[in-house]
Design a protein around this motif. Structure first.
Motif, mmCIF file in Angstrom:
data_model
loop_
_atom_site.group_PDB
_atom_site.id
_atom_site.type_symbol
_atom_site.label_atom_id
_atom_site.label_comp_id
_atom_site.label_asym_id
_atom_site.label_seq_id
_atom_site.Cartn_x
_atom_site.Cartn_y
_atom_site.Cartn_z
ATOM 1 N N GLU A 8 -6.845 -15.855 18.222
ATOM 2 C CA GLU A 8 -5.762 -15.351 19.050
ATOM 3 C C GLU A 8 -5.290 -16.417 20.016
ATOM 4 O O GLU A 8 -6.052 -17.263 20.454
ATOM 5 C CB GLU A 8 -6.237 -14.124 19.838
ATOM 6 N N THR A 10 -2.596 -16.954 23.512
ATOM 7 C CA THR A 10 -1.990 -16.230 24.617
ATOM 8 C C THR A 10 -0.552 -16.700 24.814
ATOM 9 O O THR A 10 -0.305 -17.895 24.907
ATOM 10 C CB THR A 10 -2.801 -16.470 25.903
ATOM 11 N N CYS A 11 0.346 -15.745 24.891
ATOM 12 C CA CYS A 11 1.738 -16.079 25.186
ATOM 13 C C CYS A 11 1.836 -16.549 26.634
ATOM 14 O O CYS A 11 1.380 -15.849 27.536
ATOM 15 C CB CYS A 11 2.632 -14.865 24.963
ATOM 16 N N CYS A 14 4.398 -13.951 28.756
ATOM 17 C CA CYS A 14 4.017 -12.637 29.271
ATOM 18 C C CYS A 14 2.508 -12.447 29.343
ATOM 19 O O CYS A 14 2.041 -11.456 29.873
ATOM 20 C CB CYS A 14 4.637 -11.544 28.399
ATOM 21 N N GLY A 15 1.735 -13.369 28.791
ATOM 22 C CA GLY A 15 0.288 -13.261 28.861
ATOM 23 C C GLY A 15 -0.333 -12.406 27.769
ATOM 24 O O GLY A 15 -1.536 -12.200 27.737
ATOM 25 N N ARG A 16 0.478 -11.901 26.869
ATOM 26 C CA ARG A 16 -0.016 -11.086 25.763
ATOM 27 C C ARG A 16 -0.834 -11.948 24.808
ATOM 28 O O ARG A 16 -0.501 -13.098 24.538
ATOM 29 C CB ARG A 16 1.201 -10.525 25.015
ATOM 30 N N LYS A 17 -1.899 -11.365 24.293
ATOM 31 C CA LYS A 17 -2.675 -12.069 23.284
ATOM 32 C C LYS A 17 -2.235 -11.589 21.910
ATOM 33 O O LYS A 17 -2.040 -10.392 21.700
ATOM 34 C CB LYS A 17 -4.165 -11.805 23.482
ATOM 35 N N ALA A 18 -2.116 -12.509 21.006
ATOM 36 C CA ALA A 18 -1.655 -12.151 19.664
ATOM 37 C C ALA A 18 -2.198 -13.171 18.676
ATOM 38 O O ALA A 18 -2.539 -14.295 19.060
ATOM 39 C CB ALA A 18 -0.130 -12.141 19.629
ATOM 40 N N CYS A 48 3.963 -18.800 22.490
ATOM 41 C CA CYS A 48 4.906 -17.879 23.123
ATOM 42 C C CYS A 48 5.390 -16.875 22.090
ATOM 43 O O CYS A 48 5.576 -17.228 20.927
ATOM 44 C CB CYS A 48 6.081 -18.687 23.666
ATOM 45 N N CYS A 49 5.590 -15.624 22.521
ATOM 46 C CA CYS A 49 6.160 -14.621 21.629
ATOM 47 C C CYS A 49 7.538 -15.071 21.155
ATOM 48 O O CYS A 49 8.248 -15.763 21.865
ATOM 49 C CB CYS A 49 6.370 -13.289 22.357
ATOM 50 N N CYS A 54 10.353 -13.883 26.738
ATOM 51 C CA CYS A 54 9.184 -14.743 26.877
ATOM 52 C C CYS A 54 9.584 -16.211 26.792
ATOM 53 O O CYS A 54 9.081 -17.047 27.540
ATOM 54 C CB CYS A 54 8.170 -14.422 25.788
#
Ligand code: ZN
Length: 68
Positions: A8, A10-11, A14-18, A48-49, A54
């Motif tokens: 994973e 981290t964006c 926004c800090g989202r993990k994906a 980044c997303c 983002c």
């Protein structure tokens, strides 16, 4: 799709993990953030997303430019 561990990222917008394949990879080249379309640009990767909000946050982030 095969199950198992997906790395994973981290964006930075926004800090989202994906999963890494769900995010765009950018690399700092000469202090500028460049989209790494081939996935093999040398340098420190920033993820980044694939979303305008983002990407705009990332582009405005001074922390990232200072990071290197
Ligand atoms: Zn994001």
């Amino acid at each position: 799709m095969a199950r198992g561990h997906v790395p994973e990222r981290t964006c930075r917008g926004c800090g989202r993990k994906a999963p890494h394949f769900d995010l765009l990879r950018f690399v700092l080249v000469d202090g500028k953030l460049v989209e790494d379309q081939q996935g093999n640009t040398p340098g420190r990767g920033i993820y980044c997303c694939n979303q305008l909000t983002c990407r705009e946050r990332l582009a405005k982030s001074k922390k990232i430019r200072k990071a290197d």
